[in-house]
Enzyme design. Structure first.
Site, mmCIF file in Angstrom:
data_model
loop_
_atom_site.group_PDB
_atom_site.id
_atom_site.type_symbol
_atom_site.label_atom_id
_atom_site.label_comp_id
_atom_site.label_asym_id
_atom_site.label_seq_id
_atom_site.Cartn_x
_atom_site.Cartn_y
_atom_site.Cartn_z
ATOM 1 C CB CYS A 285 0.870 3.939 6.536
ATOM 2 S SG CYS A 285 1.541 2.916 5.223
ATOM 3 C CG HIS B 153 -0.065 9.597 5.519
ATOM 4 N ND1 HIS B 153 0.631 8.845 6.439
ATOM 5 C CD2 HIS B 153 -0.255 8.789 4.434
ATOM 6 C CE1 HIS B 153 0.852 7.636 5.950
ATOM 7 N NE2 HIS B 153 0.331 7.572 4.736
ATOM 8 C CD GLU C 19 -2.278 14.149 3.945
ATOM 9 O OE1 GLU C 19 -2.201 14.436 5.158
ATOM 10 O OE2 GLU C 19 -1.437 13.424 3.362
ATOM 11 C CE LYS D 102 4.769 9.143 5.459
ATOM 12 N NZ LYS D 102 3.936 10.050 6.274
ATOM 13 C CG HIS E 252 5.923 5.774 4.114
ATOM 14 N ND1 HIS E 252 5.445 5.973 5.389
ATOM 15 C CD2 HIS E 252 4.883 5.228 3.412
ATOM 16 C CE1 HIS E 252 4.192 5.568 5.466
ATOM 17 N NE2 HIS E 252 3.819 5.117 4.282
ATOM 18 C CG PHE F 195 -1.432 0.746 1.360
ATOM 19 C CD1 PHE F 195 -1.685 1.955 0.759
ATOM 20 C CD2 PHE F 195 -0.370 -0.007 0.892
ATOM 21 C CE1 PHE F 195 -0.902 2.424 -0.282
ATOM 22 C CE2 PHE F 195 0.428 0.446 -0.149
ATOM 23 C CZ PHE F 195 0.163 1.662 -0.732
#
Length: 261
Positions: free
Chosen positions: A12, A150, A161, A180, A185, A249
Site C-alpha cells: 500500500c 494513510h 497512525e 479513504k 482503499h 503491509f
C-alpha cells in the site's frame, strides 16, 4: 523521458514510493523529469477472499462503509484506480511556463521490522517515516499544517497512525484526515491518488473531511476533520505545507512533504 524506468511493488506504499523515488532521481541529477505513480486493479475473487480471510476487509452490518478513525471501524473497503503525477526540475517547469501545482520538498521511508501485516504498537515505523521526511525537507514539525493520513479504517492501523502523529506533532492539534472514507482503499495506488488529493486540497483551500466519522476514540491531541474546512480556518497563516503518509503491509512506510507553489 529517458531518465529510466522502474517498477516498485511495496504493497500500500507503492504509489508514494514511486513519487518519492522519482523526486530523489530528479534531485540527484539522474533524471530531469518523470511520470510517477501507481495503478491498481485488484477487485477480483482471489484478492477479496484473501483480504477477507485476513479479516482486513470491512465487515459486520455495514461492510461497504469505510470509516477512518471512527470508533466503529472494522476494516477497509477495496477500490480501484490510478494516480500519476508529472514531475520535473523547477527550472525546467518555469522555463516552459508550466502551471506548477505543488513542490515536493521532502521524502522519508522506514520499516517497522515487526510483523507482516500488523504495525508496531509503539508507532516507531510511522514516526521514523514522518520525521525523516520532515528532516529531508529541512523543516520543523510546526511548519506542517495538514496530515493526509494513510488510515484505512482498520482498528490497529488507524490507532497506531494516530499515535504516531501525536508523537511527531505534540501539542499542535494538527489537522488530520484520510480520503479513504470517500474513495475506499486503492492498495498500491492509494499513495499517489492521495498525494494528488493533498495537492488539490492545498490549491483549492479545502481540507477534506474524514467521511463517516461519527464517534472517535483516536482524537486526543488531533484535529480529526469531520467536515470539509478551509486551510485558513484550520491552520491559520501557516504556509500550505502538508505531509502525506502511506503505510503498507509488510511494514513498509513512506511519507512525502508537499508544498503549495
Amino acid at each position: 523521458m529517458r531518465g529510466g524506468v522502474e517498477s516498485t511493488s511495496t504493497a500500500c506504499a507503492t504509489g508514494l514510493h514511486c513519487i518519492g523515488n522519482s523526486f530523489r532521481s530528479i534531485r540527484y541529477g539522474d533524471s530531469r523529469r518523470a511520470l510517477a505513480g501507481a495503478v491498481e486493479c485488484a477487485l477480483n475473487p482471489i484478492a477479496l477472499a484473501g483480504f477477507d480471510r485476513m479479516r482486513a476487509l470491512a465487515r459486520g452490518d455495514q461492510p461497504n462503509i469505510s470509516r477512518p478513525f471512527d470508533k466503529k471501524r472494522a476494516g477497509f473497503v477495496m477500490s480501484e484506480g490510478v494516480g500519476l503525477v508529472f514531475m520535473e526540475r523547477l527550472e525546467d517547469a518555469q522555463a516552459r511556463g508550466a502551471q506548477i501545482l505543488a513542490e515536493v520538498v521532502g521524502y522519508g521511508i522506514s520499516s517497522d521490522c515487526y510483523h507482516i501485516s500488523t504495525p508496531d504498537p509503539s508507532a516507531i515505523g510511522a514516526v521514523l517515516s514522518m520525521n525523516r521526511a520532515i528532516g529531508n525537507a529541512h523543516l520543523e514539525p510546526k511548519d506542517i499544517g495538514y496530515v493526509n493520513a494513510h488510515a484505512t479504517s482498520t482498528p490497529n492501523g488507524d490507532s497506531v497512525e494516530a499515535e504516531a502523529v501525536r508523537q511527531v506533532f505534540p501539542e499542535q492539534n494538527i489537522a488530520v484526515s484520510s480520503v479513504k472514507g470517500h474513495i475506499g482503499h486503492l492498495l498500491g495506488a492509494a499513495g499517489s491518488v492521495e498525494a494528488i488529493a493533498t495537492i488539490f486540497a492545498m490549491n483549492d483551500d479545502v481540507l477534506p473531511a474524514n467521511r463517516n466519522l461519527e464517534e472517535t476514540d483516536e482524537g486526543n491531541g488531533l484535529n480529526l476533520l469531520r467536515e470539509n474546512q478551509k486551510w485558513s480556518d484550520v491552520s491559520g497563516n501557516k504556509s500550505r505545507i502538508s505531509i502525506c503518509n502511506s503505510f503498507g503491509f509488510g511494514a513498509t512506510n513512506a511519507s512525502l512533504i508537499l508544498k503549495q507553489f
